[in-house]
Scaffold this motif. Structure first.
Motif, PDB file in Angstrom:
ATOM      1  N   ARG A 126       0.939  -1.225  -0.144  1.00  0.00           N
ATOM      2  CA  ARG A 126      -0.097   0.058   0.170  1.00  0.00           C
ATOM      3  C   ARG A 126       0.874   1.199   0.032  1.00  0.00           C
ATOM      4  O   ARG A 126       1.857   1.228   0.552  1.00  0.00           O
ATOM      5  CB  ARG A 126      -0.854   0.166   1.369  1.00  0.00           C
TER       6      ARG A 126
ATOM      7  N   MET B 151       1.284   5.287   0.895  1.00  0.00           N
ATOM      8  CA  MET B 151       0.945   6.468   1.742  1.00  0.00           C
ATOM      9  C   MET B 151       1.919   7.604   1.105  1.00  0.00           C
ATOM     10  O   MET B 151       2.854   7.587   1.326  1.00  0.00           O
ATOM     11  CB  MET B 151       1.003   5.872   3.111  1.00  0.00           C
TER      12      MET B 151
ATOM     13  N   THR C 106      -3.333   4.181  -6.368  1.00  0.00           N
ATOM     14  CA  THR C 106      -4.085   5.361  -5.601  1.00  0.00           C
ATOM     15  C   THR C 106      -3.701   5.309  -4.198  1.00  0.00           C
ATOM     16  O   THR C 106      -3.877   4.441  -3.355  1.00  0.00           O
ATOM     17  CB  THR C 106      -5.811   4.847  -5.530  1.00  0.00           C
TER      18      THR C 106
ATOM     19  N   VAL D 259      -2.742   6.617  -0.350  1.00  0.00           N
ATOM     20  CA  VAL D 259      -3.560   7.396   0.872  1.00  0.00           C
ATOM     21  C   VAL D 259      -2.797   8.689   0.902  1.00  0.00           C
ATOM     22  O   VAL D 259      -1.579   8.696   0.984  1.00  0.00           O
ATOM     23  CB  VAL D 259      -3.616   6.595   2.267  1.00  0.00           C
TER      24      VAL D 259
ATOM     25  N   ILE E 228      -1.998  12.140   2.742  1.00  0.00           N
ATOM     26  CA  ILE E 228      -1.931  12.653   4.082  1.00  0.00           C
ATOM     27  C   ILE E 228      -1.221  14.106   3.970  1.00  0.00           C
ATOM     28  O   ILE E 228      -0.076  14.169   3.775  1.00  0.00           O
ATOM     29  CB  ILE E 228      -1.355  11.935   5.453  1.00  0.00           C
TER      30      ILE E 228
ATOM     31  N   ALA F 253      -4.753   5.896   9.180  1.00  0.00           N
ATOM     32  CA  ALA F 253      -4.602   5.269   7.811  1.00  0.00           C
ATOM     33  C   ALA F 253      -3.893   3.850   8.014  1.00  0.00           C
ATOM     34  O   ALA F 253      -4.244   2.916   7.376  1.00  0.00           O
ATOM     35  CB  ALA F 253      -3.805   6.249   6.977  1.00  0.00           C
TER      36      ALA F 253
ATOM     37  N   ARG G 197      -6.610   1.454   9.292  1.00  0.00           N
ATOM     38  CA  ARG G 197      -7.541   1.115   7.935  1.00  0.00           C
ATOM     39  C   ARG G 197      -6.999  -0.082   7.224  1.00  0.00           C
ATOM     40  O   ARG G 197      -7.468  -0.875   6.997  1.00  0.00           O
ATOM     41  CB  ARG G 197      -7.928   2.308   7.320  1.00  0.00           C
ATOM     42  N   ILE G 198      -5.816  -0.073   7.000  1.00  0.00           N
ATOM     43  CA  ILE G 198      -4.752  -0.880   6.190  1.00  0.00           C
ATOM     44  C   ILE G 198      -4.834  -2.332   7.115  1.00  0.00           C
ATOM     45  O   ILE G 198      -5.034  -3.282   6.491  1.00  0.00           O
ATOM     46  CB  ILE G 198      -3.219  -0.347   5.943  1.00  0.00           C
TER      47      ILE G 198
END
Length: 185
Positions: A116, A118, A158, A160, A162, A178, A181-182
């Motif tokens: 993911r 960020m 896409t 995340v 911040i 965040a 959530r991951i």
């Protein structure tokens, strides 16, 4: 078993990536879901500014040849790597959080099913103040770094996002939320 993931923390110099990671590491110290590995960098660490293991260029190349790194890249004339131990942490279902270059995102996405991204951002004036405060670079070097926004996040990714321009506590809260959530995905 929970699914492990690699959280690739990226963003321009001075956005506060290391500050947010350090704050999350402290806040989540008792939460075994998260791992915050130390990067290996071919630069001496300034204890109050960075958290990495320093290594010379020859040692870095030898470690790379021997498979000591899970991911490695070059940026700003330096070599960076994440230790191979992150692979075992991810396989064990943990969330590994690391500051990386955007250039390594495609390789990480190929290697890890749950990578993911960020993206930490901050206004240019805030970044300039932070970079100058580090004391590592001349005013000219800071100006050049600010002009260089870096590679974009690869198409189809896409992140995340911040915005860390404002109060630090707001950035920390958004970053930790965040990560939560991951971990819950």
């Amino acid at each position: 078993m929970a699914k492990g993931a690699l959280v690739l923390v990226v963003g321009p110099s001075g956005a506060g990536k290391d500050t947010l990671i350090a704050a999350a590491r402290e806040a989540l110290v008792g939460d075994g879901r998260f791992v915050f590995p130390r990067r290996v960098v071919t630069r001496d660490a300034v204890a109050e500014l960075e958290d990495h293991d320093s290594i010379g260029r020859e040692g870095f190349e030898a470690a790379r040849r021997h498979g000591a790194f899970a991911l490695d890249w070059e940026a700003h004339g330096l070599c960076y790597a994440l230790p191979g131990s992150i692979d075992a942490a991810i396989a064990a279902g943990r969330i590994v959080v690391a500051n990386v270059s955007r250039r390594v995102i495609p390789e990480a996405l190929r290697k890890y099913d749950r990578a993911r991204v960020m993206l930490i951002t901050a206004e240019a004036v805030v970044r300039a103040r932070r970079l100058a405060g580090r004391g590592r670079e001349s005013a000219e070097d800071v100006a050049a770094r600010l002009k260089r926004e870096g590679a974009p996040v690869p198409e189809g990714v896409t992140p995340v996002v911040i915005d860390n321009s404002g109060a630090l506590e707001r950035g920390i809260t958004a970053f930790i939320a965040a990560l939560g959530r991951i971990a819950a995905e």
